[in-house]
Design an enzyme around this catalytic site. Sequence first.
Site, PDB file in Angstrom:
ATOM      1  N   LYS A   1       0.837  -1.278  -0.058  1.00 25.21           N
ATOM      2  CA  LYS A   1      -0.019  -0.205  -0.135  1.00 25.21           C
ATOM      3  C   LYS A   1       0.839   1.153   0.042  1.00 25.21           C
ATOM      4  O   LYS A   1       1.567   1.319   0.909  1.00 25.21           O
ATOM      5  CB  LYS A   1      -0.868   0.026   1.098  1.00 25.21           C
ATOM      6  CG  LYS A   1      -2.215   0.763   1.093  1.00 25.21           C
ATOM      7  CD  LYS A   1      -2.734   1.385   2.400  1.00 25.21           C
ATOM      8  CE  LYS A   1      -3.990   0.215   2.985  1.00 25.21           C
ATOM      9  NZ  LYS A   1      -4.471   0.888   4.225  1.00 25.21           N
TER      10      LYS A   1
HETATM   11  C1  E4P Z   1      -7.869   1.292   4.459  1.00 22.71           C
HETATM   12  O1  E4P Z   1      -7.431   0.681   3.457  1.00 22.71           O
HETATM   13  C2  E4P Z   1      -7.850   2.690   5.007  1.00 22.71           C
HETATM   14  O2  E4P Z   1      -6.600   2.816   5.648  1.00 22.71           O
HETATM   15  C3  E4P Z   1      -9.123   2.696   6.164  1.00 22.71           C
HETATM   16  O3  E4P Z   1     -10.163   2.416   5.371  1.00 22.71           O
HETATM   17  C4  E4P Z   1      -9.122   4.313   6.348  1.00 22.71           C
HETATM   18  O4  E4P Z   1     -10.304   4.280   7.171  1.00 22.71           O
HETATM   19  P1  E4P Z   1     -10.473   5.655   8.161  1.00 22.71           P
HETATM   20  O5  E4P Z   1     -10.574   6.863   7.259  1.00 22.71           O
HETATM   21  O6  E4P Z   1     -11.642   5.280   9.161  1.00 22.71           O
HETATM   22  O7  E4P Z   1      -9.270   5.852   8.921  1.00 22.71           O
END
Ligand code: E4P
Length: 217
Positions: free
Chosen positions: A83
């Site tokens: 990622k």
């Molecule tokens: C997933 O890949 C993201 O890091 C996550 O959904 C972020 O979520 P948040 O906005 O609730 O922190």
Amino acid sequence: MKFFVDTADVDAIRELNDLGMVDGVTTNPSLIKKSGRDILEVTKEICDIVSGPVSAEVTAVDADKMIEEGRKLAEIAENIAVKVPLTWDGLKACKVLSDEGKMVNVTLCFSANQALLAAKAGATFISPFIGRLDDLNLDGLELIADIREIYDNYGFETNILAASIRSANHMSECAKIGADVATAPPGVIKAMANHVLTDKGLDQFLKDIADAGIKIV
Ligand code: E4P
């Protein structure tokens, strides 16, 4: 629509995986920190439980370091998706890592143009952040629809991975729009089973009315 679980909680992943609800997992540094465990150790354990893609996020901000970190993360298991953030350096890292055959999830996407760039850079997944756009009084679901239209116009193979999901309603709306994947915390996936009459679930609803002495005839 595929379901990814947005957590580093291995017990929650196991529970949902046993029910066939897990097509993959997304983690991020805050989720790993919350688990209180070492990043490599917990990521490896998740990869052993789940056969689908497991996103592990780089922490570096410049392209060369992201590439180095991404290569290390990819060594954890075959189902790792590296990622990287949607920055110019992140896009450079995406191109290099995806050319090497690694799965790449480009995260922190807040616009259709950013999603277009990620697709051109060979991303396997693009993660538009619905909840955080909603927090800013913008429309996160509209972004999912815009990206769907653009990717379909040109046959881009990048998967739309709807992220920052906050409610069961987000899940059904993403499915209607045609997101390829939605990643949600375990609590949101469980909330999808709630009966429309109550946010506590049908069993609790029936118990509440029985406790109140109401009979359903
Ligand atoms: C997933 O890949 C993201 O890091 C996550 O959904 C972020 O979520 P948040 O906005 O609730 O922190």
